[in-house]
Design a protein around this motif. Sequence first.
Motif, short mmCIF file in Angstrom:
data_model
loop_
_atom_site.label_atom_id
_atom_site.label_comp_id
_atom_site.label_asym_id
_atom_site.label_seq_id
_atom_site.Cartn_x
_atom_site.Cartn_y
_atom_site.Cartn_z
N PRO A 1 -2.55 -2.55 -4.88
CA PRO A 1 -3.23 -1.49 -5.60
C PRO A 1 -3.07 -1.68 -7.11
N THR A 2 -4.01 -1.15 -7.83
CA THR A 2 -3.93 -1.20 -9.30
C THR A 2 -2.83 -0.27 -9.81
N ARG A 3 -2.07 -0.77 -10.76
CA ARG A 3 -1.12 0.04 -11.53
C ARG A 3 -1.41 -0.25 -13.00
N PHE A 4 -2.05 0.67 -13.66
CA PHE A 4 -2.41 0.49 -15.08
C PHE A 4 -3.16 -0.82 -15.31
N GLY A 5 -4.05 -1.16 -14.37
CA GLY A 5 -4.87 -2.36 -14.53
C GLY A 5 -4.19 -3.65 -14.14
N MET B 1 6.16 11.36 -4.42
CA MET B 1 4.81 10.83 -4.65
C MET B 1 3.86 11.15 -3.50
N SER C 1 -8.18 0.89 -6.38
CA SER C 1 -7.83 1.72 -7.54
C SER C 1 -8.30 3.14 -7.25
N ALA C 2 -7.79 4.07 -8.02
CA ALA C 2 -8.19 5.47 -7.82
C ALA C 2 -9.64 5.67 -8.26
N THR C 3 -10.01 5.06 -9.38
CA THR C 3 -11.33 5.33 -9.97
C THR C 3 -12.19 4.08 -9.99
N TYR D 1 -0.50 4.62 -0.14
CA TYR D 1 -1.15 5.73 0.56
C TYR D 1 -2.02 5.28 1.74
N GLY D 2 -2.07 3.97 2.01
CA GLY D 2 -2.76 3.50 3.21
C GLY D 2 -4.14 2.90 2.98
N ASN D 3 -4.70 3.08 1.79
CA ASN D 3 -6.05 2.55 1.55
C ASN D 3 -6.06 1.02 1.65
N LEU D 4 -5.10 0.41 0.98
CA LEU D 4 -5.09 -1.05 0.98
C LEU D 4 -4.59 -1.61 2.31
N SER E 1 0.86 -1.18 0.00
CA SER E 1 0.00 0.00 0.00
C SER E 1 0.89 1.22 0.00
N GLY F 1 -11.21 1.77 -12.96
CA GLY F 1 -9.77 1.92 -13.26
C GLY F 1 -9.00 0.62 -13.31
N ALA G 1 -10.17 4.46 -4.11
CA ALA G 1 -9.38 5.33 -3.24
C ALA G 1 -9.47 6.81 -3.59
C1 LIG Z 1 1.89 4.34 -11.52
C2 LIG Z 1 0.48 4.29 -11.06
C3 LIG Z 1 -0.49 3.71 -11.85
C4 LIG Z 1 -1.83 3.68 -11.45
N1 LIG Z 1 -2.75 3.12 -12.27
C5 LIG Z 1 -4.05 3.19 -11.94
C6 LIG Z 1 -5.04 2.66 -12.80
O1 LIG Z 1 -4.77 2.08 -13.85
N2 LIG Z 1 -6.36 2.81 -12.44
C7 LIG Z 1 -6.72 3.44 -11.29
O2 LIG Z 1 -7.91 3.58 -11.01
N3 LIG Z 1 -5.79 3.88 -10.41
C8 LIG Z 1 -4.47 3.78 -10.72
N4 LIG Z 1 -3.53 4.24 -9.84
C9 LIG Z 1 -3.95 4.70 -8.51
C10 LIG Z 1 -3.68 3.64 -7.43
O3 LIG Z 1 -4.31 2.43 -7.75
C11 LIG Z 1 -4.16 4.16 -6.08
O4 LIG Z 1 -3.29 5.21 -5.72
C12 LIG Z 1 -4.15 3.07 -5.04
O5 LIG Z 1 -5.13 2.12 -5.31
C13 LIG Z 1 -4.38 3.61 -3.65
O6 LIG Z 1 -4.15 2.55 -2.74
P1 LIG Z 1 -3.04 2.67 -1.60
O7 LIG Z 1 -3.44 3.85 -0.76
O8 LIG Z 1 -3.14 1.41 -0.84
O9 LIG Z 1 -1.71 2.87 -2.24
C14 LIG Z 1 -2.20 4.26 -10.21
C15 LIG Z 1 -1.21 4.82 -9.39
C16 LIG Z 1 0.11 4.84 -9.80
C17 LIG Z 1 1.15 5.44 -8.89
#
Ligand SMILES: Cc1cc2nc3c(=O)[nH]c(=O)nc-3n(C[C@H](O)[C@H](O)[C@H](O)COP(=O)(O)O)c2cc1C
Length: 202
Positions: free
Chosen positions: A81-85, A50, A118-120, A11-14, A9, A123, A171
């Motif tokens: 967390p999701t990174r580009f799916g 970041m 994921s952010a969205t 940012y702490g969400n996960l 994680s 996403g 998130a």
């Molecule tokens: C390099 C990168 C790629 C990401 N890709 C996506 C994505 O494809 N779709 C999305 O909704 N969020 C995307 N995010 C947002 C993260 O998924 C989001 O910050 C994360 O789920 C938050 O969880 P955390 O607080 O546990 O880190 C991306 C973030 C980063 C840094």
Amino acid sequence: MNVLVVYYSMYGNLHRMAEAVAEGAKQVKDANVTLRRVPETLSQEVLAKMGALEAQKKMAHVPVCTVAELAAADAILFGTPTRFGNMCGQMRQFLDATGQLWAKGSLVGKVGSVFTSSATQHGGQESTILSFHTTLLHQGMVVVGLPYTFGGQMGIGEITGCSPYGASTIAGGKGERMPSENELAGARFQGTHVAKIAQKLA
Ligand SMILES: Cc1cc2nc3c(=O)[nH]c(=O)nc-3n(C[C@H](O)[C@H](O)[C@H](O)COP(=O)(O)O)c2cc1C
């Protein structure tokens, strides 16, 4: 019966979701539940850029996982967390260090399950979990999701994560939305569900 919850994680969400998964697993009798983070691969400088340092401090008390701990578990719930799916690089790197386990068949027959954020809303939560399952299947694991008996994934009255593939949270673009009660309930359900199945297999 050992249940391992291992996550990354930024940012702490996960992290919050992982705690809920562990709470759920602990509901099952004889479940010995361990919470771990995967090793960080980014420098402090990059994490600072970041905007992740404060959140990282709050998770610093969670020990970093070793590959040996995977082998010692009967069930493993992975959070990424999701990174580009797809899963994040930190998780990928950790899993790519499990070649020895694969060679020995150490994870064959263990329960594997995935949760995400994921952010969205759209996403890539489902693609992240489903693509993660490929690795679990290569390791011979028994893949488990979040059944529809967790009714919270059926509602349309609020914005929410969670699908039959696994618990999830949305998130927000800046990680500003912490998991909702419904999402945490999904995480707890998945933890309990996986631990119950591991108990039956054991
Ligand atoms: C390099 C990168 C790629 C990401 N890709 C996506 C994505 O494809 N779709 C999305 O909704 N969020 C995307 N995010 C947002 C993260 O998924 C989001 O910050 C994360 O789920 C938050 O969880 P955390 O607080 O546990 O880190 C991306 C973030 C980063 C840094």
